[in-house]
Design a protein around this motif. Structure first.
Motif, PDB file in Angstrom:
ATOM      1  N   LEU A  17       0.836  -1.197   0.000  1.00  0.00           N
ATOM      2  CA  LEU A  17       0.000   0.000   0.000  1.00  0.00           C
ATOM      3  C   LEU A  17       0.874   1.251   0.000  1.00  0.00           C
ATOM      4  O   LEU A  17       1.973   1.245   0.572  1.00  0.00           O
ATOM      5  CB  LEU A  17      -0.907   0.007   1.235  1.00  0.00           C
ATOM      6  N   PRO A  18       0.417   2.323  -0.644  1.00  0.00           N
ATOM      7  CA  PRO A  18       1.191   3.570  -0.611  1.00  0.00           C
ATOM      8  C   PRO A  18       1.438   4.023   0.828  1.00  0.00           C
ATOM      9  O   PRO A  18       0.551   3.936   1.681  1.00  0.00           O
ATOM     10  CB  PRO A  18       0.287   4.555  -1.357  1.00  0.00           C
ATOM     11  N   ALA A  19       2.657   4.458   1.104  1.00  0.00           N
ATOM     12  CA  ALA A  19       3.014   4.963   2.437  1.00  0.00           C
ATOM     13  C   ALA A  19       2.908   6.486   2.413  1.00  0.00           C
ATOM     14  O   ALA A  19       3.624   7.155   1.661  1.00  0.00           O
ATOM     15  CB  ALA A  19       4.427   4.528   2.805  1.00  0.00           C
ATOM     16  N   VAL A  20       1.992   7.016   3.218  1.00  0.00           N
ATOM     17  CA  VAL A  20       1.730   8.453   3.217  1.00  0.00           C
ATOM     18  C   VAL A  20       2.386   9.098   4.436  1.00  0.00           C
ATOM     19  O   VAL A  20       2.135   8.697   5.575  1.00  0.00           O
ATOM     20  CB  VAL A  20       0.215   8.740   3.231  1.00  0.00           C
ATOM     21  N   PHE A  21       3.242  10.078   4.178  1.00  0.00           N
ATOM     22  CA  PHE A  21       3.898  10.834   5.233  1.00  0.00           C
ATOM     23  C   PHE A  21       3.533  12.311   5.056  1.00  0.00           C
ATOM     24  O   PHE A  21       2.992  12.709   4.022  1.00  0.00           O
ATOM     25  CB  PHE A  21       5.417  10.641   5.175  1.00  0.00           C
ATOM     26  N   GLN A  22       3.863  13.108   6.040  1.00  0.00           N
ATOM     27  CA  GLN A  22       3.474  14.521   5.961  1.00  0.00           C
ATOM     28  C   GLN A  22       4.075  15.229   4.741  1.00  0.00           C
ATOM     29  O   GLN A  22       3.360  15.919   4.010  1.00  0.00           O
ATOM     30  CB  GLN A  22       3.871  15.255   7.246  1.00  0.00           C
ATOM     31  N   PRO A  23       5.379  15.036   4.475  1.00  0.00           N
ATOM     32  CA  PRO A  23       5.927  15.784   3.334  1.00  0.00           C
ATOM     33  C   PRO A  23       5.896  15.025   2.005  1.00  0.00           C
ATOM     34  O   PRO A  23       6.147  15.602   0.957  1.00  0.00           O
ATOM     35  CB  PRO A  23       7.373  16.046   3.764  1.00  0.00           C
ATOM     36  N   ILE A  25       4.775  11.029  -0.347  1.00  0.00           N
ATOM     37  CA  ILE A  25       4.126   9.722  -0.480  1.00  0.00           C
ATOM     38  C   ILE A  25       5.117   8.772  -1.144  1.00  0.00           C
ATOM     39  O   ILE A  25       5.754   9.121  -2.144  1.00  0.00           O
ATOM     40  CB  ILE A  25       2.846   9.811  -1.335  1.00  0.00           C
ATOM     41  N   ASP A  26       5.249   7.572  -0.586  1.00  0.00           N
ATOM     42  CA  ASP A  26       6.107   6.536  -1.166  1.00  0.00           C
ATOM     43  C   ASP A  26       5.253   5.512  -1.904  1.00  0.00           C
ATOM     44  O   ASP A  26       4.315   4.947  -1.321  1.00  0.00           O
ATOM     45  CB  ASP A  26       6.889   5.809  -0.056  1.00  0.00           C
ATOM     46  N   LEU A  27       5.578   5.271  -3.165  1.00  0.00           N
ATOM     47  CA  LEU A  27       4.920   4.213  -3.931  1.00  0.00           C
ATOM     48  C   LEU A  27       5.963   3.153  -4.261  1.00  0.00           C
ATOM     49  O   LEU A  27       6.951   3.434  -4.947  1.00  0.00           O
ATOM     50  CB  LEU A  27       4.320   4.772  -5.227  1.00  0.00           C
ATOM     51  N   ASP A  28       5.745   1.952  -3.758  1.00  0.00           N
ATOM     52  CA  ASP A  28       6.676   0.844  -4.001  1.00  0.00           C
ATOM     53  C   ASP A  28       6.120  -0.012  -5.134  1.00  0.00           C
ATOM     54  O   ASP A  28       5.234  -0.841  -4.931  1.00  0.00           O
ATOM     55  CB  ASP A  28       6.835   0.018  -2.722  1.00  0.00           C
ATOM     56  N   LEU A  29       6.636   0.217  -6.332  1.00  0.00           N
ATOM     57  CA  LEU A  29       6.153  -0.491  -7.514  1.00  0.00           C
ATOM     58  C   LEU A  29       7.149  -1.554  -7.950  1.00  0.00           C
ATOM     59  O   LEU A  29       8.360  -1.395  -7.788  1.00  0.00           O
ATOM     60  CB  LEU A  29       5.941   0.488  -8.676  1.00  0.00           C
ATOM     61  N   LYS A  30       6.621  -2.619  -8.513  1.00  0.00           N
ATOM     62  CA  LYS A  30       7.462  -3.651  -9.123  1.00  0.00           C
ATOM     63  C   LYS A  30       7.244  -3.593 -10.630  1.00  0.00           C
ATOM     64  O   LYS A  30       6.153  -3.886 -11.123  1.00  0.00           O
ATOM     65  CB  LYS A  30       7.099  -5.036  -8.592  1.00  0.00           C
ATOM     66  N   GLY A  31       8.265  -3.159 -11.348  1.00  0.00           N
ATOM     67  CA  GLY A  31       8.172  -3.067 -12.806  1.00  0.00           C
ATOM     68  C   GLY A  31       8.844  -4.262 -13.448  1.00  0.00           C
ATOM     69  O   GLY A  31      10.038  -4.495 -13.246  1.00  0.00           O
ATOM     70  N   THR A  32       8.078  -5.034 -14.204  1.00  0.00           N
ATOM     71  CA  THR A  32       8.605  -6.231 -14.861  1.00  0.00           C
ATOM     72  C   THR A  32       8.318  -6.156 -16.354  1.00  0.00           C
ATOM     73  O   THR A  32       7.196  -5.854 -16.760  1.00  0.00           O
ATOM     74  CB  THR A  32       7.966  -7.515 -14.287  1.00  0.00           C
TER      75      THR A  32
END
Length: 231
Positions: A17-23, A25-32
């Motif tokens: 799931l996207p990690a939302v922080f105050q400053p 957003i982290d998106l951890d995608l797997k590109g294949t």
């Protein structure tokens, strides 16, 4: 999956799931990257990594070796590294037995009139991707078969060479696509088989290197310039 070209497609999926922080957003995608129509899993494991903390830009995008390894595997599987060069497709000069006959006397015995030559290049292993700080290299092991094209359109194998190529790729992003430009750093040749007797490979290296530089590299760069679609 999104099509890249007629040979490959890319799939971007969320690892978590996207990690939302105050400053940010982290998106951890797997590109294949897969060969078109072939969803066989690549023989690689996507290792997690982090992006160094920076705040000068709105968006930071990072790719791991996994993404490029799957690209290499997909295009190798699809046969993209198999290239045929003929007199008709050669842009800068006519490839004929005359080029080789001064170096390999046996070639001159085929005919007083030079025959056209056909070169078949292929990768014999999956190209190896290496990402280091400030460098992106691709090691390609391959072979080159050199044929004389006879008047009845049949071919006669003259000799086969092993090729080891070291290349580097420069990357940039344009129009929502990841694009690359290939540069040939180093070539090594060795004689694998000959129907025209033994000869010194070193005498042919300049000719063969020139053919690769003027025919193969521009063709590869034309494909790389079309780019990989970004998520």
């Amino acid at each position: 999956p999104m099509p890249i070209d007629d040979l490959a497609q890319v799939d971007y999926s969320l690892n978590s799931l996207p990690a939302v922080f105050q400053p940010f957003i982290d998106l951890d995608l797997k590109g294949t990257v897969y060969a078109a129509g072939n969803y066989t899993g690549p023989p690689y494991v996507a290792a997690p990594f982090t992006i160094p903390d920076q705040s000068n830009s709105m968006l930071y995008l990072a790719f791991s070796e996994y993404f490029f390894q799957t690209s290499s595997f997909a295009y190798y599987t699809a046969g993209a590294f198999n290239i045929t060069i003929t007199e008709e497709t050669c842009s800068y000069f006519n490839i004929s037995t005359e080029i080789f006959s001064s170096i390999i006397p046996e070639v001159a015995k085929y005919s007083v009139t030079p025959y056209p030559v056909m070169l078949k290049l292929m990768a014999t292993e999956i190209p190896i991707i290496s990402l280091e700080q400030d460098s992106f290299t691709v090691e390609i092991q391959g072979s080159m078969e050199v044929f004389a094209v006879l008047p009845d359109s049949t071919t006669q194998l003259l000799f086969t060479m092993n090729i080891a190529a070291n290349t580097s790729i420069a990357l940039n992003i344009f129009d929502q696509k990841l694009m690359g430009s290939l540069c040939l750093n180093r070539l090594q040749f060795s004689l694998a088989h000959s129907n025209v007797g033994f000869f010194e490979i070193s005498l042919l290296e300049n000719i063969l290197s020139y053919i690769l530089q003027t025919e193969v590299i521009p063709s590869a760069n034309a494909k790389l310039s079309k780019g990989f679609p970004l998520p």
